[in-house]
Design a protein around this motif. Structure first.
Motif, short mmCIF file in Angstrom:
data_model
loop_
_atom_site.label_atom_id
_atom_site.label_comp_id
_atom_site.label_asym_id
_atom_site.label_seq_id
_atom_site.Cartn_x
_atom_site.Cartn_y
_atom_site.Cartn_z
N ALA A 421 0.83 -1.22 0.00
CA ALA A 421 0.00 0.00 0.00
C ALA A 421 0.86 1.26 0.00
CB ALA A 421 -0.93 0.00 1.21
N ARG A 422 2.14 1.13 0.39
CA ARG A 422 3.02 2.31 0.44
C ARG A 422 3.78 2.53 -0.86
NH1 ARG A 422 6.59 1.22 5.51
NH2 ARG A 422 7.83 2.84 4.51
N VAL A 423 3.84 1.51 -1.72
CA VAL A 423 4.67 1.61 -2.92
C VAL A 423 4.18 2.70 -3.88
CG1 VAL A 423 5.61 0.36 -4.91
CG2 VAL A 423 5.40 -0.78 -2.70
N PRO A 424 2.87 2.84 -4.14
CA PRO A 424 2.43 3.89 -5.09
C PRO A 424 2.96 5.26 -4.69
CG PRO A 424 0.63 2.41 -4.60
CD PRO A 424 1.74 2.02 -3.69
N ASP A 425 2.96 5.56 -3.40
CA ASP A 425 3.43 6.85 -2.94
C ASP A 425 4.93 7.02 -3.22
OD1 ASP A 425 2.97 9.31 -1.59
OD2 ASP A 425 4.14 8.51 0.10
N LEU A 436 11.36 12.34 -15.96
CA LEU A 436 11.72 11.68 -17.22
C LEU A 436 11.96 10.19 -17.03
CD1 LEU A 436 14.03 14.41 -18.68
CD2 LEU A 436 11.74 13.78 -19.43
N GLU A 437 12.14 9.75 -15.79
CA GLU A 437 12.37 8.33 -15.56
C GLU A 437 11.03 7.61 -15.37
OE1 GLU A 437 15.36 7.41 -12.68
OE2 GLU A 437 16.51 9.22 -13.16
N PRO A 438 10.93 6.39 -15.82
CA PRO A 438 9.65 5.69 -15.78
C PRO A 438 9.21 5.32 -14.37
CG PRO A 438 11.37 4.22 -16.55
CD PRO A 438 11.99 5.59 -16.46
N ARG A 468 9.80 -3.57 -14.07
CA ARG A 468 10.28 -3.65 -15.45
C ARG A 468 11.70 -3.12 -15.52
NH1 ARG A 468 7.33 0.02 -19.34
NH2 ARG A 468 5.44 -1.06 -18.68
N GLU A 469 12.59 -3.95 -16.02
CA GLU A 469 13.99 -3.57 -16.21
C GLU A 469 14.57 -2.91 -14.96
OE1 GLU A 469 13.78 -1.31 -19.76
OE2 GLU A 469 13.42 -3.08 -20.99
N GLY A 470 14.34 -3.56 -13.81
CA GLY A 470 14.97 -3.08 -12.59
C GLY A 470 14.32 -1.86 -11.97
N ARG A 471 13.14 -1.49 -12.46
CA ARG A 471 12.44 -0.34 -11.88
C ARG A 471 11.00 -0.73 -11.56
NH1 ARG A 471 14.71 4.84 -13.10
NH2 ARG A 471 16.68 4.55 -14.19
N VAL A 472 10.40 0.05 -10.66
CA VAL A 472 8.98 -0.10 -10.40
C VAL A 472 8.27 0.96 -11.24
CG1 VAL A 472 7.16 -0.07 -8.66
CG2 VAL A 472 9.43 -0.95 -8.08
N VAL A 473 7.48 0.53 -12.21
CA VAL A 473 6.84 1.47 -13.15
C VAL A 473 5.33 1.29 -13.07
CG1 VAL A 473 8.83 1.40 -14.67
CG2 VAL A 473 6.92 -0.14 -15.09
N ASP A 474 4.63 2.34 -13.53
CA ASP A 474 3.17 2.28 -13.42
C ASP A 474 2.49 1.93 -14.73
OD1 ASP A 474 3.46 4.58 -14.83
OD2 ASP A 474 2.62 5.90 -13.29
#
Ligand code: GDP
Ligand code: MG
Length: 594
Positions: A421-425, A436-438, A468-474
């Motif tokens: 629940a804290r990740v979106p923030d 500019l970063e995803p 995705r590719e080492g990142r948390v993207v929306d």
């Protein structure tokens, strides 16, 4: 012959009892009468007629049940040896002389058994040839009634005449039949009570195996080193495997006798952790005079400790040397000055630091409220949030219901949902700083949520977020509006003329620097061919389609014409297509489609 109640596979089964009682009350003589073996091992002991160290004897009772007896010294000087002998033994044979009755070391030994929580005991009032045993039987049974041993069966005997010895054997059978079965599948923690060398065999250790089993070839840990069990003996005979409860002698490979002593433990690798600070609950109200520096006894070990009262019966112990302890272990704390003993149950083998004011009191209150078993495990895990599962079980806890496993990690119940629940923030805040970063790299999320391992981030990322590719993207590109607008304009022009890459000054004029263009590439909207040469995705297919109409092999000028573009674009695009495996460069620098 197999004993009633013991299956055929249990032919190696035995029980272990320890003697207890005042010096000279006839413990060793009784063991001798019962087993026909001489428990006093040392020449000095026989000469002085005094048990100094532990003695070992065994016999097969009438039913076929085998029993090993650890004979302890009764003299006050050797209470440390007595403690090492009773530490792993589930049942006691308390010996009191009919002509002397309850005495100083009777009281001391009973206090020890009580502090250890021994629940199974048999009273032998011996020397009944010298005095009427009845008053002593009554007196001692009454004194025992309020201890952990409770209502204790009693037998009057004479080791001298043999009177009562068969009745003692029968009473012993009844006592042993009531012992809870040991778990042969449990991890091994063998507290060593003797270590010696045998010529031709090497290092041998002995101990009372309280749980688990040991076989030749087993690897066990002694401190940090691994030792191998070369041979196993039990009750003086070689066995394939010894299962608890048992007296065992292990011939070890990989360790010299000088590196071993009483109080060391042989451990199933990974099953225990060593600790030098534990929170414990005293089993009896010790009043105001708790020793500041008690000796802590467990198994055959005895180590110095510093005691810090937290509140009520809860205290913290700092051990002078680390011991392999688990939650639920019963320790015995002894004040060497007053000789007083008190039992202590291990509640936490990796307790939190107590820095704030009132932290000690709070900790005591928390432990007072914390139940045992799976419920207590849930409370403990909630405090730790995330632990390695093998570490948690090595602390002595079962895996509590509701806990979730992620690879080697165990998360407290509900924690993964709370963190998710804290990740979106975390993502929103990161994007605000770096539009500019995803999305944030996994490591950024790991730190924000205080996770011990980046692999755990996957357990707390829920749709529409994704890894995705080492990142948390929306999942959506989400470039800032002006940037997206400029990219849209470029893509519109490339849709009309796919090879007309915008010129570098045009990119600058549109506000697209290296970072903006990289973001467009990352979000799949442009393809980077070379520095300042960007085309639309799908350019490889379009380039191939047009080259297919050209005679093979072909030169760069022919490709440039087919694409209708300048050398500025054609040169890097040709090399890019080579690298992509669309075209093949021939030795004369011409190309052909692959
Ligand atoms: N008369 C008599 N003497 C005994 C009896 N049991 C032990 N003794 C004697 O009591 C002394 C102490 O016995 P011991 O077994 O060494 O006592 P421990 O210190 O409790 O092990 C020895 O001299 C024994 O011979 C008994 O049942 N009757
Ligand atoms: Mg003795």
């Amino acid at each position: 012959m197999t004993a009633p109640g013991l299956s055929g596979s249990d032919v190696n089964h035995m029980d272990v009892v320890a003697t207890a009682g005042h010096v000279d009350h006839g413990k060793s003589a009784l063991v001798r009468a019962l087993t026909g073996m001489e428990p006093d091992r040392w020449a000095e002991e026989r000469r002085r007629g005094l048990t100094i160290d532990l003695g070992f004897a065994w016999t097969t009772l009438r039913s076929g049940r085998r029993v090993a007896v650890v004979d302890v010294p009764g003299h006050e000087k050797f209470v440390g040896n007595m403690l090492a002998g009773v530490g792993s033994v589930p049942a006691a044979l308390l010996v009191v002389a009919a002509d002397d009755g309850w005495s100083a070391q009777t009281a001391e030994h009973v206090a020890v058994l009580d502090a250890l929580g021994v629940r199974h005991a048999l009273l032998a009032v011996t020397k009944s040839d010298l005095a009427d045993p009845a008053p002593v039987v009554a007196d001692v049974r009454q004194r025992l009634a309020s201890t952990s041993m409770g209502d204790v069966p009693a037998v009057a005997v004479s080791a001298l005449s043999g009177t009562g010895v068969p009745a003692l054997g029968a009473a012993l059978e009844a006592l042993l039949a009531g012992l809870p079965p040991a778990d042969p599948a449990a991890a091994v923690r063998l507290w060593i009570d003797r270590a010696f060398t045998i010529r031709g065999a090497g290092t041998v250790v002995t101990g009372t195996l309280a749980a688990g089993s040991v076989a030749a070839g087993d690897h066990l840990l002694l401190g940090d080193r691994e030792v191998v069990v070369r041979r196993v003996q039990s009750l003086g005979a070689p066995v394939e495997r010894a299962s608890a409860t048992a007296r065992v002698a292990l011939n070890l490979r990989g360790v010299a006798v000088e590196d071993l002593s009483r109080g060391d433990a042989l451990l199933t690798p990974g099953a225990f952790r060593r600790t030098d600070v534990v929170d414990v609950t005293l089993t009896a109200e010790a009043g105001g005079d708790l020793p500041a520096e008690p000796v802590v006894h467990v198994g055959s070990a005895a180590v110095g400790a510093r005691l810090r009262p937290l509140d009520g019966p809860t205290v913290r112990l700092r051990l002078a040397s680390a011991l392999p302890l688990r939650v639920g272990d019963r320790l015995l704390l002894r004040d060497p000055g007053t000789r007083r003993v008190v039992g202590a149950d291990v509640r936490d083998v990796e307790p939190p630091e107590l820095r704030r004011r009132g932290a000690a009191r709070q900790r005591a209150a928390d432990l007072a409220a914390q139940p045992g078993g799976a419920e207590g495990a849930a409370v403990d895990l909630a405090r730790r949030r995330i632990v390695r599962a093998d570490d948690f079980t090595a602390m002595g806890w079962p895996v509590p219901p509701g806990a979730t496993a992620h690879g080697p990690w165990l998360m407290a119940a509900g924690l993964a949902d709370d963190l998710a629940a804290r990740v979106p923030d975390v993502v929103v805040r990161y994007r605000r700083l770096r539009p500019l970063e995803p999305g944030p790299p996994v490591e950024v999320v790991r730190r924000a949520l205080e996770l011990p391992d980046a692999d755990l981030v996957g357990a707390v990322v829920r749709p529409p977020l994704e890894l995705r590719e080492g990142r948390v993207v929306d999942g959506v590109t989400g470039l800032p509006p002006q940037v997206q607008h400029a990219i849209d304009e470029i893509r519109r022009r490339l849709a009309e003329d796919p090879f007309a890459a915008p010129e570098a000054p045009d990119l600058v004029a549109a506000g697209l620097g290296t970072r903006e263009l990289a973001a467009a590439v990352r979000s799949g909207q442009l393809v980077r061919i070379a520095d300042a040469v960007y085309l639309a995705p799908g350019i490889a297919d379009e380039a191939r389609r047009r080259l297919a109409a050209v005679a093979q092999p072909f030169r760069l000028s022919a490709a440039r014409q087919a694409w209708g573009t300048s050398r500025r674009v054609a040169v890097p695009l040709m090399e890019w297509l080579d690298a992509q495996g669309v075209t093949e460069r021939l030795p004369d620098d011409s190309r052909r489609l692959r």
